[in-house]
Design an enzyme around this catalytic site. Structure first.
Site, mmCIF file in Angstrom:
data_model
loop_
_atom_site.group_PDB
_atom_site.id
_atom_site.type_symbol
_atom_site.label_atom_id
_atom_site.label_comp_id
_atom_site.label_asym_id
_atom_site.label_seq_id
_atom_site.Cartn_x
_atom_site.Cartn_y
_atom_site.Cartn_z
ATOM 1 N N CYS A 2 0.833 -1.202 0.000
ATOM 2 C CA CYS A 2 0.000 0.000 0.000
ATOM 3 C C CYS A 2 0.871 1.257 0.000
ATOM 4 O O CYS A 2 2.001 1.237 0.470
ATOM 5 C CB CYS A 2 -0.879 0.028 1.240
ATOM 6 S SG CYS A 2 -1.854 -1.446 1.452
ATOM 7 N N ARG A 27 4.709 0.800 -6.781
ATOM 8 C CA ARG A 27 4.682 -0.175 -5.684
ATOM 9 C C ARG A 27 3.694 -1.309 -5.968
ATOM 10 O O ARG A 27 3.719 -2.320 -5.295
ATOM 11 C CB ARG A 27 4.239 0.521 -4.381
ATOM 12 C CG ARG A 27 5.194 1.574 -3.894
ATOM 13 C CD ARG A 27 4.535 2.428 -2.823
ATOM 14 N NE ARG A 27 4.244 1.677 -1.618
ATOM 15 C CZ ARG A 27 4.979 1.706 -0.524
ATOM 16 N NH1 ARG A 27 6.079 2.417 -0.494
ATOM 17 N NH2 ARG A 27 4.635 1.018 0.535
ATOM 18 N N TRP A 74 -2.844 -2.487 -1.651
ATOM 19 C CA TRP A 74 -2.435 -3.826 -2.094
ATOM 20 C C TRP A 74 -3.110 -4.755 -1.098
ATOM 21 O O TRP A 74 -2.737 -4.772 0.080
ATOM 22 C CB TRP A 74 -0.911 -3.937 -2.052
ATOM 23 C CG TRP A 74 -0.398 -5.330 -2.230
ATOM 24 C CD1 TRP A 74 -0.064 -6.199 -1.225
ATOM 25 C CD2 TRP A 74 -0.144 -6.014 -3.452
ATOM 26 N NE1 TRP A 74 0.374 -7.384 -1.766
ATOM 27 C CE2 TRP A 74 0.342 -7.306 -3.130
ATOM 28 C CE3 TRP A 74 -0.270 -5.675 -4.799
ATOM 29 C CZ2 TRP A 74 0.683 -8.237 -4.097
ATOM 30 C CZ3 TRP A 74 0.082 -6.604 -5.751
ATOM 31 C CH2 TRP A 74 0.552 -7.870 -5.404
ATOM 32 N N ASN A 100 -1.136 1.490 6.027
ATOM 33 C CA ASN A 100 -0.240 0.445 5.492
ATOM 34 C C ASN A 100 0.116 -0.451 6.655
ATOM 35 O O ASN A 100 0.331 0.043 7.763
ATOM 36 C CB ASN A 100 1.109 1.028 5.046
ATOM 37 C CG ASN A 100 1.019 1.745 3.749
ATOM 38 O OD1 ASN A 100 -0.042 1.827 3.161
ATOM 39 N ND2 ASN A 100 2.148 2.277 3.319
ATOM 40 N N GLY A 101 0.290 -1.749 6.391
ATOM 41 C CA GLY A 101 0.726 -2.645 7.455
ATOM 42 C C GLY A 101 -0.372 -3.638 7.792
ATOM 43 O O GLY A 101 -1.325 -3.813 7.023
ATOM 44 N N GLU A 481 17.446 -23.125 -6.540
ATOM 45 C CA GLU A 481 16.948 -21.751 -6.621
ATOM 46 C C GLU A 481 18.092 -20.777 -6.957
ATOM 47 O O GLU A 481 17.916 -19.837 -7.729
ATOM 48 C CB GLU A 481 16.254 -21.380 -5.297
ATOM 49 C CG GLU A 481 15.816 -19.937 -5.148
ATOM 50 C CD GLU A 481 14.849 -19.438 -6.222
ATOM 51 O OE1 GLU A 481 14.387 -20.237 -7.053
ATOM 52 O OE2 GLU A 481 14.598 -18.224 -6.249
ATOM 53 N N LYS A 485 18.231 -18.279 -10.232
ATOM 54 C CA LYS A 485 18.403 -16.822 -10.147
ATOM 55 C C LYS A 485 19.529 -16.369 -11.054
ATOM 56 O O LYS A 485 19.415 -15.397 -11.796
ATOM 57 C CB LYS A 485 18.747 -16.383 -8.707
ATOM 58 C CG LYS A 485 17.652 -16.321 -7.706
ATOM 59 C CD LYS A 485 16.620 -15.254 -7.933
ATOM 60 C CE LYS A 485 15.523 -15.760 -8.816
ATOM 61 N NZ LYS A 485 14.409 -16.438 -8.178
ATOM 62 N N GLU A 488 18.684 -16.713 -14.825
ATOM 63 C CA GLU A 488 17.627 -15.788 -15.249
ATOM 64 C C GLU A 488 18.132 -14.387 -15.563
ATOM 65 O O GLU A 488 17.719 -13.793 -16.539
ATOM 66 C CB GLU A 488 16.616 -15.598 -14.099
ATOM 67 C CG GLU A 488 15.514 -16.587 -14.023
ATOM 68 C CD GLU A 488 14.577 -16.233 -12.887
ATOM 69 O OE1 GLU A 488 15.018 -16.181 -11.718
ATOM 70 O OE2 GLU A 488 13.396 -15.998 -13.162
ATOM 71 N N HIS A 504 28.066 -39.019 -10.594
ATOM 72 C CA HIS A 504 27.275 -39.843 -11.515
ATOM 73 C C HIS A 504 27.137 -39.185 -12.882
ATOM 74 O O HIS A 504 26.273 -39.567 -13.657
ATOM 75 C CB HIS A 504 25.895 -40.137 -10.916
ATOM 76 C CG HIS A 504 25.983 -40.921 -9.651
ATOM 77 N ND1 HIS A 504 26.392 -42.239 -9.627
ATOM 78 C CD2 HIS A 504 25.770 -40.565 -8.360
ATOM 79 C CE1 HIS A 504 26.410 -42.659 -8.364
ATOM 80 N NE2 HIS A 504 26.036 -41.658 -7.589
ATOM 81 N N LYS A 603 6.860 -11.592 -15.784
ATOM 82 C CA LYS A 603 6.616 -11.726 -14.337
ATOM 83 C C LYS A 603 5.523 -12.742 -14.058
ATOM 84 O O LYS A 603 5.565 -13.456 -13.075
ATOM 85 C CB LYS A 603 6.247 -10.357 -13.756
ATOM 86 C CG LYS A 603 6.060 -10.349 -12.254
ATOM 87 C CD LYS A 603 7.381 -10.535 -11.532
ATOM 88 C CE LYS A 603 7.221 -10.743 -10.040
ATOM 89 N NZ LYS A 603 8.362 -11.454 -9.452
HETATM 90 C C1 F6R Z 1 11.915 -17.015 -10.981
HETATM 91 C C2 F6R Z 1 10.518 -16.732 -11.216
HETATM 92 C C3 F6R Z 1 9.693 -17.792 -11.877
HETATM 93 C C4 F6R Z 1 8.379 -17.943 -11.108
HETATM 94 C C5 F6R Z 1 7.437 -18.919 -11.838
HETATM 95 C C6 F6R Z 1 6.167 -19.149 -11.054
HETATM 96 O O1 F6R Z 1 12.572 -15.937 -10.413
HETATM 97 O O2 F6R Z 1 10.044 -15.697 -10.890
HETATM 98 O O3 F6R Z 1 10.368 -18.998 -11.938
HETATM 99 O O4 F6R Z 1 8.670 -18.414 -9.830
HETATM 100 O O5 F6R Z 1 7.118 -18.410 -13.091
HETATM 101 O O6 F6R Z 1 5.500 -17.962 -10.839
HETATM 102 P P1 F6R Z 1 4.392 -17.829 -9.731
HETATM 103 O O7 F6R Z 1 5.058 -17.973 -8.407
HETATM 104 O O8 F6R Z 1 3.789 -16.481 -9.937
HETATM 105 O O9 F6R Z 1 3.418 -18.950 -9.959
#
Ligand code: F6R
Length: 608
Positions: A2, A27, A74, A100-101, A481, A485, A488, A504, A603
């Site tokens: 928010c 935001r 939000w 907010n919060g 993970e 990162k 990506e 292996h 995203k």
């Molecule tokens: C990696 C990333 C993607 C998402 C994936 C699932 O940094 O952002 O691998 O994790 O596309 O997205 P959500 O969590 O929105 O289902």
């Protein structure tokens, strides 16, 4: 997350507030609203959706007044809607509040107010604040005293801005664990959750501290502490440009979001701990999860890695079998479902096509669905039987960071609570685990304070041809993970291996152009990892080890060690991922990429 803004001065407040709300759009938000004061009247207008929807609503109105408050919401409690949008008002509609919060004790306060015949209009936690102030005001307190009485009763975090029809010459604002900045102008004063909302009017700002309250008048401000003692704090001058201000002074949203993690973790954890116990207001945990004989978790990408961590956590704490699958795989299998399976779906956005399809398939098979998501009102949240929201706030950078760690926090809470329910964990151990989780946010801060070490390491290693991450168990999940990162946003070829799998096959790839990052937090497996590191160093690879502070086991085998504060081995993913996120970020910068908008990625993946 928010956004709050408040204005009192010479200009028409409606225009100032709408402009500042636009400055807070970055935001992320799902609804907006304003309250304007004018000669003893208070006009509140709000709307679900983009600011333009609110502007459209206001188009044919002439709302005058030189003071008011505004908000971008939000959703956290109650889905995005006109009614749940802020500002919220008390019974008399003469006091308006934006917030907010999270008010953690809002249900208790709501019951207390309902017993005094207060009727609630929205599903939000914020509405209790408006009603409490209104209640004390109607009992005869002045506005300031009514606010002070109210603040004493609130548990949780808040940044608040408050207006009252009977006090058109002032706005009150208060903060605890949620940022608020006062903007000092000439014949006008402002307050906002973020600097960008102030910059069109002033660069002289006063950062409020926790527990402080401010009364803004057109020509001066009165800042005071929780006891009501006046405070004089010299203003700071802001010289960021608008772009830097949006990112809270960080160069990119991704770096800001990595740094947001300490607070996001605390926001996700704190409301769910009541007197040393894990408690979910959202649902009857014992009823919903207690019957589970098996847990099936599905998700994509980073969220799938959270599921991998969860598998180890559920098995560790609750001794319940767990199956984890990638949603795009699960949806095309013929999965065998059992009546007493608990099906968990994890998705930051709540809109990922494969995850939704997997959930629908499980639902069709008769499973009960528990969703973990960051977006209230998302398809996943609407279609699941129950939802546990991560309190990460909107994540803007494409690469997920704070959504991941807050997913982990939710999953650890579920695993611990299930372990307790099935008496697989003793009382003392359970309480000690909760205390350890409570320390994670400050431990995350400590890692973030040493980001320059990772930055320097990245500046030496960013052009390695291959970066491999390895670890065992929880550390294997974090290796996956970490590798994701890095690939990506830096476009480096990176892979993750369960360290025992190295021999292996993958070891054939290791040479002097390889960096091997070992995540090493599972103490009983250190000897095995040391052998794995030796195998890679013998083939010319350089090595970084991420392990516990004070741990000396890796000194003789690693080229570099990054130490993270010690917590339980099983909670390490909450911390060990942070240096890996920073490493990915700085490699991306060194390679001249924009980490916020990596090539070929979106995203929210709403198509198959
Ligand atoms: C990696 C990333 C993607 C998402 C994936 C699932 O940094 O952002 O691998 O994790 O596309 O997205 P959500 O969590 O929105 O289902």
């Amino acid at each position: 997350m928010c956004g709050i803004t408040g204005y009192i001065g010479r200009e028409e407040a409606i225009f100032v507030l709408l402009d500042s709300l636009k400055k807070l759009e970055y935001r992320g938000y799902d609804s907006t609203g304003i309250a304007i004061l004018h000669e003893g009247t208070l006009t509140v207008r709000k709307a679900k959706g983009h600011i333009t929807v609110l502007e459209e609503k206001l188009k044919n109105e002439q709302i005058r007044g030189q003071a008011g408050i505004g908000h971008t919401r939000w959703a956290t409690h109650g889905e995005p809607s006109d009614i749940n949008a802020h500002p919220h008002t008390g019974v008399s509609d003469r006091i308006a509040v934006v917030h907010n919060g999270i008010i953690e004790n809002y249900l208790r306060l709501k019951e207390w107010l309902q017993a005094r015949e207060v009727v609630f209009k929205s599903e939000t936690d914020t509405e209790v604040v408006a009603h409490l102030i209104d209640y004390y005001y109607r009992q005869g307190s002045g506005l300031l005293t009514a606010v002070q009485h109210t603040l004493k009763r609130l548990e949780g975090s808040y940044a608040l801005a408050i207006t009252a029809a009977d006090y058109p010459d002032r706005i009150i604002a208060a903060r605890k664990d949620s940022p608020l900045v006062i903007g000092l102008g000439k014949d006008e004063n402002l307050v906002a959750s973020d600097i960008p909302a102030l910059l069109a009017h002033t660069r002289e700002v006063v950062y409020m501290e926790d527990g402080e309250l401010v009364v803004l008048y057109r020509d001066h401000v009165e800042l005071m502490n929780a006891q009501g003692d006046h405070i004089v704090r010299p203003p700071s001058h802001v010289d960021w440009d608008a772009d830097a201000a949006e990112k809270g002074g960080f160069a990119h949203f991704m770096l800001k979001e990595i740094h947001d993690q300490a607070k996001a973790l605390s926001d996700t954890l704190r409301p769910r701990i009541k007197t040393g116990e894990i408690s979910f207001d959202e649902f009857d945990f014992d009823e919903f999860c207690g019957r589970a004989r098996r847990i099936v978790i599905t998700a994509c990408g980073t969220a799938w890695h959270a599921a991998m961590v969860a598998k180890y956590a559920f098995e560790h704490f609750a001794r319940i079998p767990v199956e984890v699958d990638i949603a795009s795989e699960y949806r095309y299998r013929s999965p065998v479902t059992e009546e007493n399976d608990l099906f968990i779906v994890i998705s930051q956005s709540g809109e990922t096509a494969d995850t939704l399809a997997a959930m629908r398939l499980a639902k069709k098979g008769g499973n009960r669905i528990l969703a973990i998501t960051n977006v209230v009102g998302s398809t996943l949240a609407r279609e699941a039987d129950l939802v546990l929201f991560t309190m990460a706030g909107p994540e803007i950078a494409v690469a997920s960071t704070k959504a991941f760690t807050t997913q982990l926090m939710c999953l650890y809470l579920l695993a611990l609570k299930l372990g307790k329910l099935h008496s697989r964990i003793g009382d003392a151990e359970y309480r000690a685990c909760i205390e350890d989780l409570g320390r994670i946010p400050s431990q995350a801060e400590k890692i973030l304070a040493r980001q320059d070490l990772i930055q320097r390491f990245a500046s030496r290693q960013f052009n390695k041809q291959k970066v491999f991450f390895m670890g065992r168990q929880f550390d294997y999940a974090i290796s996956l993970e970490s590798a994701l990162k890095l690939k990506e946003i830096s476009y480096t070829h990176s892979e993750a291996f369960a360290a025992g799998e190295l021999k292996h096959g993958p070891i054939a790839l290791v040479d002097k152009d390889t960096l091997v990052v070992t995540i090493a937090t599972q103490t009983v497996l250190f000897d095995k990892l040391i052998s794995n590191i030796r195998e890679t160093s013998a083939r010319g690879a350089s090595s970084l080890v991420i392990s516990w502070e004070g741990e000396t086991s890796f000194e003789s085998v690693a080229d570099e060690i990054f130490a993270i504060p010690k917590t339980r081995d099983c909670f390490s993913p909450l911390l060990s991922i942070i240096p890996a996120q920073l490493f990915a970020y700085y490699c991306s910068i060194q390679r001249g990429n924009n980490p916020d908008k990596p090539r070929n990625l979106a995203k929210s993946v709403t198509v198959e």
